[in-house]
Design a protein around this motif. Sequence first.
Motif, PDB file in Angstrom:
ATOM      1  N   ILE A 203      82.061  27.995  55.719  1.00 42.83           N
ATOM      2  CA  ILE A 203      81.175  28.140  56.877  1.00 42.83           C
ATOM      3  C   ILE A 203      79.827  27.507  56.585  1.00 42.83           C
ATOM      4  CG2 ILE A 203      79.945  29.783  58.348  1.00 42.83           C
ATOM      5  CD1 ILE A 203      82.286  31.693  58.000  1.00 42.83           C
ATOM      6  N   GLN A 204      79.412  26.628  57.480  1.00 48.61           N
ATOM      7  CA  GLN A 204      78.165  25.893  57.293  1.00 48.61           C
ATOM      8  C   GLN A 204      76.995  26.635  57.943  1.00 48.61           C
ATOM      9  OE1 GLN A 204      78.788  21.840  58.742  1.00 48.61           O
ATOM     10  NE2 GLN A 204      80.979  22.028  58.279  1.00 48.61           N
ATOM     11  N   PHE A 205      75.819  26.355  57.413  1.00 51.90           N
ATOM     12  CA  PHE A 205      74.598  26.940  57.981  1.00 51.90           C
ATOM     13  C   PHE A 205      73.430  25.983  57.780  1.00 51.90           C
ATOM     14  CE2 PHE A 205      70.580  29.168  57.102  1.00 51.90           C
ATOM     15  CZ  PHE A 205      70.367  29.742  58.337  1.00 51.90           C
ATOM     16  N   SER A 206      72.695  25.757  58.836  1.00 48.71           N
ATOM     17  CA  SER A 206      71.460  24.982  58.751  1.00 48.71           C
ATOM     18  C   SER A 206      70.517  25.435  59.849  1.00 48.71           C
ATOM     19  CB  SER A 206      71.737  23.478  58.887  1.00 48.71           C
ATOM     20  OG  SER A 206      70.513  22.764  58.932  1.00 48.71           O
ATOM     21  N   GLN A 207      69.334  25.839  59.461  1.00 47.38           N
ATOM     22  CA  GLN A 207      68.356  26.283  60.457  1.00 47.38           C
ATOM     23  C   GLN A 207      67.903  25.150  61.367  1.00 47.38           C
ATOM     24  OE1 GLN A 207      64.380  27.042  58.985  1.00 47.38           O
ATOM     25  NE2 GLN A 207      64.991  26.402  56.932  1.00 47.38           N
ATOM     26  N   GLU A 208      68.107  23.907  60.918  1.00 46.22           N
ATOM     27  CA  GLU A 208      67.665  22.764  61.715  1.00 46.22           C
ATOM     28  C   GLU A 208      68.515  22.572  62.963  1.00 46.22           C
ATOM     29  OE1 GLU A 208      67.728  19.478  59.060  1.00 46.22           O
ATOM     30  OE2 GLU A 208      66.161  20.277  57.738  1.00 46.22           O
ATOM     31  N   TRP A 209      69.700  23.169  62.982  1.00 44.38           N
ATOM     32  CA  TRP A 209      70.601  23.009  64.120  1.00 44.38           C
ATOM     33  C   TRP A 209      70.242  23.925  65.288  1.00 44.38           C
ATOM     34  CZ3 TRP A 209      75.756  23.562  60.935  1.00 44.38           C
ATOM     35  CH2 TRP A 209      75.869  22.461  60.080  1.00 44.38           C
ATOM     36  N   LEU A 354      60.923  39.498  69.965  1.00 44.22           N
ATOM     37  CA  LEU A 354      60.230  39.114  68.740  1.00 44.22           C
ATOM     38  C   LEU A 354      60.056  37.599  68.684  1.00 44.22           C
ATOM     39  CD1 LEU A 354      61.989  41.494  66.196  1.00 44.22           C
ATOM     40  CD2 LEU A 354      59.597  41.581  66.913  1.00 44.22           C
ATOM     41  N   PRO A 355      59.070  37.107  67.956  1.00 47.51           N
ATOM     42  CA  PRO A 355      58.825  35.656  67.883  1.00 47.51           C
ATOM     43  C   PRO A 355      60.016  34.909  67.304  1.00 47.51           C
ATOM     44  CG  PRO A 355      56.959  36.891  66.997  1.00 47.51           C
ATOM     45  CD  PRO A 355      58.064  37.882  67.199  1.00 47.51           C
ATOM     46  N   ALA A 356      60.174  33.673  67.718  1.00 47.35           N
ATOM     47  CA  ALA A 356      61.266  32.836  67.222  1.00 47.35           C
ATOM     48  C   ALA A 356      61.182  32.662  65.713  1.00 47.35           C
ATOM     49  CB  ALA A 356      61.239  31.473  67.915  1.00 47.35           C
ATOM     50  N   GLU A 357      59.977  32.601  65.186  1.00 52.91           N
ATOM     51  CA  GLU A 357      59.814  32.408  63.745  1.00 52.91           C
ATOM     52  C   GLU A 357      60.320  33.622  62.973  1.00 52.91           C
ATOM     53  OE1 GLU A 357      59.411  30.293  60.510  1.00 52.91           O
ATOM     54  OE2 GLU A 357      59.108  29.527  62.548  1.00 52.91           O
ATOM     55  N   TRP A 358      60.160  34.811  63.547  1.00 51.73           N
ATOM     56  CA  TRP A 358      60.697  36.023  62.910  1.00 51.73           C
ATOM     57  C   TRP A 358      62.211  35.915  62.793  1.00 51.73           C
ATOM     58  CZ3 TRP A 358      64.323  39.700  63.984  1.00 51.73           C
ATOM     59  CH2 TRP A 358      64.289  40.871  63.233  1.00 51.73           C
ATOM     60  N   LEU A 359      62.865  35.482  63.867  1.00 50.90           N
ATOM     61  CA  LEU A 359      64.315  35.349  63.845  1.00 50.90           C
ATOM     62  C   LEU A 359      64.751  34.266  62.862  1.00 50.90           C
ATOM     63  CD1 LEU A 359      67.129  36.015  64.882  1.00 50.90           C
ATOM     64  CD2 LEU A 359      66.727  34.472  66.812  1.00 50.90           C
ATOM     65  N   ARG A 360      64.020  33.160  62.807  1.00 50.27           N
ATOM     66  CA  ARG A 360      64.355  32.098  61.866  1.00 50.27           C
ATOM     67  C   ARG A 360      64.339  32.623  60.423  1.00 50.27           C
ATOM     68  NH1 ARG A 360      63.736  26.557  62.139  1.00 50.27           N
ATOM     69  NH2 ARG A 360      62.465  26.766  64.029  1.00 50.27           N
ATOM     70  N   GLU A 361      63.276  33.359  60.098  1.00 51.14           N
ATOM     71  CA  GLU A 361      63.145  33.883  58.736  1.00 51.14           C
ATOM     72  C   GLU A 361      64.265  34.869  58.417  1.00 51.14           C
ATOM     73  OE1 GLU A 361      62.242  36.587  55.641  1.00 51.14           O
ATOM     74  OE2 GLU A 361      62.121  37.174  57.751  1.00 51.14           O
ATOM     75  N   ARG A 362      64.599  35.744  59.378  1.00 51.09           N
ATOM     76  CA  ARG A 362      65.675  36.715  59.154  1.00 51.09           C
ATOM     77  C   ARG A 362      67.032  36.019  59.049  1.00 51.09           C
ATOM     78  NH1 ARG A 362      64.726  42.350  59.588  1.00 51.09           N
ATOM     79  NH2 ARG A 362      62.526  42.599  59.085  1.00 51.09           N
ATOM     80  N   SER A 363      67.212  34.959  59.810  1.00 50.00           N
ATOM     81  CA  SER A 363      68.460  34.208  59.766  1.00 50.00           C
ATOM     82  C   SER A 363      68.673  33.586  58.388  1.00 50.00           C
ATOM     83  CB  SER A 363      68.464  33.121  60.845  1.00 50.00           C
ATOM     84  OG  SER A 363      69.621  32.331  60.772  1.00 50.00           O
ATOM     85  N   ILE A 364      67.632  32.984  57.854  1.00 47.80           N
ATOM     86  CA  ILE A 364      67.711  32.383  56.512  1.00 47.80           C
ATOM     87  C   ILE A 364      67.982  33.464  55.469  1.00 47.80           C
ATOM     88  CG2 ILE A 364      66.390  31.170  54.729  1.00 47.80           C
ATOM     89  CD1 ILE A 364      64.900  29.754  57.055  1.00 47.80           C
ATOM     90  N   ARG A 365      67.298  34.593  55.609  1.00 47.78           N
ATOM     91  CA  ARG A 365      67.486  35.690  54.665  1.00 47.78           C
ATOM     92  C   ARG A 365      68.909  36.243  54.750  1.00 47.78           C
ATOM     93  NH1 ARG A 365      63.246  40.512  55.140  1.00 47.78           N
ATOM     94  NH2 ARG A 365      61.890  38.675  55.356  1.00 47.78           N
ATOM     95  N   THR A 366      69.451  36.328  55.967  1.00 49.14           N
ATOM     96  CA  THR A 366      70.813  36.825  56.149  1.00 49.14           C
ATOM     97  C   THR A 366      71.814  35.951  55.414  1.00 49.14           C
ATOM     98  OG1 THR A 366      70.309  37.821  58.301  1.00 49.14           O
ATOM     99  CG2 THR A 366      72.617  37.309  57.852  1.00 49.14           C
ATOM    100  N   ARG A 367      71.674  34.630  55.554  1.00 51.26           N
ATOM    101  CA  ARG A 367      72.584  33.720  54.859  1.00 51.26           C
ATOM    102  C   ARG A 367      72.466  33.873  53.338  1.00 51.26           C
ATOM    103  NH1 ARG A 367      76.898  29.828  55.245  1.00 51.26           N
ATOM    104  NH2 ARG A 367      76.761  28.612  53.334  1.00 51.26           N
ATOM    105  N   ARG A 368      71.247  34.010  52.835  1.00 52.59           N
ATOM    106  CA  ARG A 368      71.060  34.149  51.393  1.00 52.59           C
ATOM    107  C   ARG A 368      71.718  35.420  50.870  1.00 52.59           C
ATOM    108  NH1 ARG A 368      64.628  32.452  51.206  1.00 52.59           N
ATOM    109  NH2 ARG A 368      64.947  30.179  51.328  1.00 52.59           N
ATOM    110  N   VAL A 369      71.559  36.516  51.606  1.00 49.01           N
ATOM    111  CA  VAL A 369      72.187  37.766  51.190  1.00 49.01           C
ATOM    112  C   VAL A 369      73.705  37.642  51.252  1.00 49.01           C
ATOM    113  CG1 VAL A 369      72.513  40.195  51.780  1.00 49.01           C
ATOM    114  CG2 VAL A 369      70.218  39.194  51.849  1.00 49.01           C
ATOM    115  N   ALA A 370      74.196  36.983  52.293  1.00 43.33           N
ATOM    116  CA  ALA A 370      75.635  36.792  52.431  1.00 43.33           C
ATOM    117  C   ALA A 370      76.197  36.022  51.251  1.00 43.33           C
ATOM    118  CB  ALA A 370      75.952  36.072  53.740  1.00 43.33           C
TER     119      ALA A 370
END
Length: 396
Positions: A203-209, A354-370
């Motif tokens: 499964i791929q992940f990139s915040q740029e997408w 919540l701000p988009a930047e908050w979601l971006r940061e949580r999204s990156i953190r979620t992938r790292r924990v995963a």
Amino acid sequence: MLREVRAILRNNYWKMRATARKIIGYPVLYNVNRVNEQNYTKRALLIYLTKPFRMKEDDPRFMNHQNLRQCKQIASILGEFGYVVDVADVEDRRFRPSKRYDLVISHRVDLEPDMFPGDALKVYLFTGLNHIVHNRNVRKRYQALSQRRGCFLMPHRIHTENMPFVRGADALIGFGNDFVVSTWREIFSGPIYSFYNYGFHEIQFSQEWKDFSLARKNFLFWGTPDYVAKGLDLLLEIFPRHPDLHLYIGANLEYDRAFCRCYRRELYETSNIHPMGWVRVNSPEFYQLMNKCGYVILPSCSEASAGSVVLCMYAGLVPIVTKEAGIDTEDFGVTLANDSLEEIEKTILELANLPAEWLRERSIRTRRVAEAKYSEEAFVRRWREILGDLFKQEGR
């Protein structure tokens, strides 16, 4: 309409195959880890799934569900501990052991422990909550639905509460966190070990997408029946009240036509609710959903390290779950305080604003924990730890 017809035909096909298999029976597979038996003195029996051992290594169906890979990984790890591994299917009600086993790991609760020699180490493999807790939670959900909506649906999964293999086991091993383990503590006083489910490394992940300013308004429910137990009914009563928020549903809804009749208007006549049908992991449709949505939401009443949520976490979706999902959301996701409509709705609205930047940061953190805790590597590592400790405690 065409999609519904195809789904019905597909469901009928798999039901017919399952019925035929029960009539024909299931093969017991011997020495699935393909070792030289002359060099091994111990034999283990895994009662779970035989299907993955009859599939080619590159079969794309291995991405249909994590348990297909996990069966083969468990067998391989048992081989590392010196066991020849045989496998029987959990659905094989006619199974009787024809060999002597030093270790039995069974997903069946209804087997009598005396089917196996007294010196066999017996381990129950759980994939959900204690059946008594599961049944209580599911019945409560269906009763609440009938009171709210006047829809009298039948639960899909009420499990037997007669569990002789569990009560006679030497240890329990299963999916989930401390909460899941606590439900089994109600009926078992011996050693209980748990491990996390995993997402596929493909499964791929990139915040740029992703456009997180749009994604924060989009929520994904992704799962299999039973939809009432998993809380889809609750979401279908919340989202129509908030047309600026969108609920995407990655599920084979036609499998449960009674549920679809109960929520036909919400499912098919509400502009911000999008039934997408069954979505194959790692497909273009899968990534369209992952890029569109910011959150995966599962207000379930009974899971254990919910596989659908973990797969979405790998793609960076922030999880919103009940404690019964068996996932510790720590500082990356959200665990609902309870499963009431009010609490779920309040949480959805707070997160959407919540701000988009908050979601971006949580999204990156979620992938790292995963990647760190919910990966195939972590799964294999944890199983080695569990078996090493169990065999040490039992003097094996």
